[in-house]
Design a protein around this motif. Structure first.
Motif, PDB file in Angstrom:
ATOM      1  N   VAL A   5     -31.190 -47.242  -0.054  1.00 36.39           N
ATOM      2  CA  VAL A   5     -31.890 -46.577  -1.161  1.00 36.39           C
ATOM      3  C   VAL A   5     -33.157 -46.033  -0.540  1.00 36.39           C
ATOM      4  CG1 VAL A   5     -32.977 -46.861  -3.403  1.00 36.39           C
ATOM      5  CG2 VAL A   5     -30.933 -48.197  -2.839  1.00 36.39           C
ATOM      6  N   ILE A   6     -33.307 -44.720  -0.567  1.00 38.26           N
ATOM      7  CA  ILE A   6     -34.410 -44.045   0.126  1.00 38.26           C
ATOM      8  C   ILE A   6     -35.262 -43.283  -0.879  1.00 38.26           C
ATOM      9  CG2 ILE A   6     -34.970 -42.332   1.910  1.00 38.26           C
ATOM     10  CD1 ILE A   6     -33.450 -44.559   3.136  1.00 38.26           C
ATOM     11  N   GLY A   7     -36.557 -43.366  -0.715  1.00 43.78           N
ATOM     12  CA  GLY A   7     -37.469 -42.554  -1.499  1.00 43.78           C
ATOM     13  C   GLY A   7     -37.599 -41.191  -0.838  1.00 43.78           C
ATOM     14  N   ALA A   8     -37.149 -40.139  -1.515  1.00 40.65           N
ATOM     15  CA  ALA A   8     -37.206 -38.781  -0.953  1.00 40.65           C
ATOM     16  C   ALA A   8     -38.626 -38.243  -1.034  1.00 40.65           C
ATOM     17  CB  ALA A   8     -36.245 -37.874  -1.724  1.00 40.65           C
ATOM     18  N   MET A   9     -38.898 -37.254  -0.200  1.00 38.37           N
ATOM     19  CA  MET A   9     -40.217 -36.646  -0.206  1.00 38.37           C
ATOM     20  C   MET A   9     -40.098 -35.167  -0.547  1.00 38.37           C
ATOM     21  SD  MET A   9     -42.081 -38.478   3.000  1.00 38.37           S
ATOM     22  CE  MET A   9     -43.609 -37.728   2.548  1.00 38.37           C
ATOM     23  N   ARG A  18     -32.754 -41.269  -3.155  1.00 35.98           N
ATOM     24  CA  ARG A  18     -31.514 -40.849  -2.508  1.00 35.98           C
ATOM     25  C   ARG A  18     -30.747 -42.085  -2.054  1.00 35.98           C
ATOM     26  NH1 ARG A  18     -31.390 -35.058  -2.273  1.00 35.98           N
ATOM     27  NH2 ARG A  18     -29.627 -35.435  -0.933  1.00 35.98           N
ATOM     28  N   PHE A  19     -29.431 -41.946  -1.948  1.00 33.33           N
ATOM     29  CA  PHE A  19     -28.556 -43.033  -1.519  1.00 33.33           C
ATOM     30  C   PHE A  19     -27.785 -42.602  -0.277  1.00 33.33           C
ATOM     31  CE2 PHE A  19     -28.384 -43.271  -6.303  1.00 33.33           C
ATOM     32  CZ  PHE A  19     -29.353 -44.252  -6.422  1.00 33.33           C
ATOM     33  N   LEU A  47     -28.524 -42.050 -14.583  1.00 32.37           N
ATOM     34  CA  LEU A  47     -28.544 -41.174 -13.413  1.00 32.37           C
ATOM     35  C   LEU A  47     -29.713 -41.530 -12.506  1.00 32.37           C
ATOM     36  CD1 LEU A  47     -27.822 -37.780 -15.197  1.00 32.37           C
ATOM     37  CD2 LEU A  47     -26.194 -39.262 -13.982  1.00 32.37           C
ATOM     38  N   ARG A  48     -29.541 -41.261 -11.214  1.00 29.38           N
ATOM     39  CA  ARG A  48     -30.600 -41.592 -10.260  1.00 29.38           C
ATOM     40  C   ARG A  48     -31.857 -40.780 -10.557  1.00 29.38           C
ATOM     41  NH1 ARG A  48     -31.580 -37.742  -6.416  1.00 29.38           N
ATOM     42  NH2 ARG A  48     -29.946 -36.184  -6.241  1.00 29.38           N
TER      43      ARG A  48
END
Length: 96
Positions: A89-93, A59-60, A53-54
Motif C-alpha cells: 500500500v503506497i502513498g502516491a505523490m 496505490r496498490f 473505492l481506494r
C-alpha cells in the motif's frame, strides 16, 4: 498469511510495524477488509467508507505490478497469496 507493507504515515496512525500479516482471502477487498478489522484507525484512510473505492493518493502494488485500477475482487498474484511477496500500500505523490 498475506504480508502487507504500509507507508509510514499509515503505520504511525495504526501503531503497527512496517510489515503486517493478515489472514484473508487473496483479493484486494479481503486484504483491505482484514487490515481495517485489525487496525480500526485505518478505516476510511485507504478506501472511502461510503463507496469502498481506494482514496485518490493511495496505490496498490504486488509483484512489481500496479494493481490500483484492478477490480477489488480480482485474485492477487500467487506469490502474494502464498506469502512469498508482499502486498504494498503506497502513498502516491502529486506535483509537477
Amino acid at each position: 498469511m498475506i504480508r502487507v507493507l504500509l507507508p509510514a504515515h499509515l503505520r504511525q496512525l495504526a501503531h503497527c510495524e512496517r510489515e503486517i500479516a493478515v489472514d484473508a482471502a487473496a483479493t484486494q477487498r479481503a486484504v483491505l477488509d482484514a487490515i481495517e478489522q485489525q487496525y480500526p484507525a485505518l478505516r476510511g484512510t485507504i478506501r472511502d467508507p461510503r463507496t469502498g473505492l481506494r482514496r485518490p493518493f493511495v496505490r496498490f502494488f504486488a509483484c512489481e505490478e500496479d494493481l490500483s485500477h484492478e477490480s477489488p475482487d480480482t485474485p492477487l498474484p500467487a506469490a502474494v497469496a502464498e506469502g512469498r511477496e508482499p502486498y504494498l500500500v503506497i502513498g502516491a505523490m502529486a506535483g509537477g
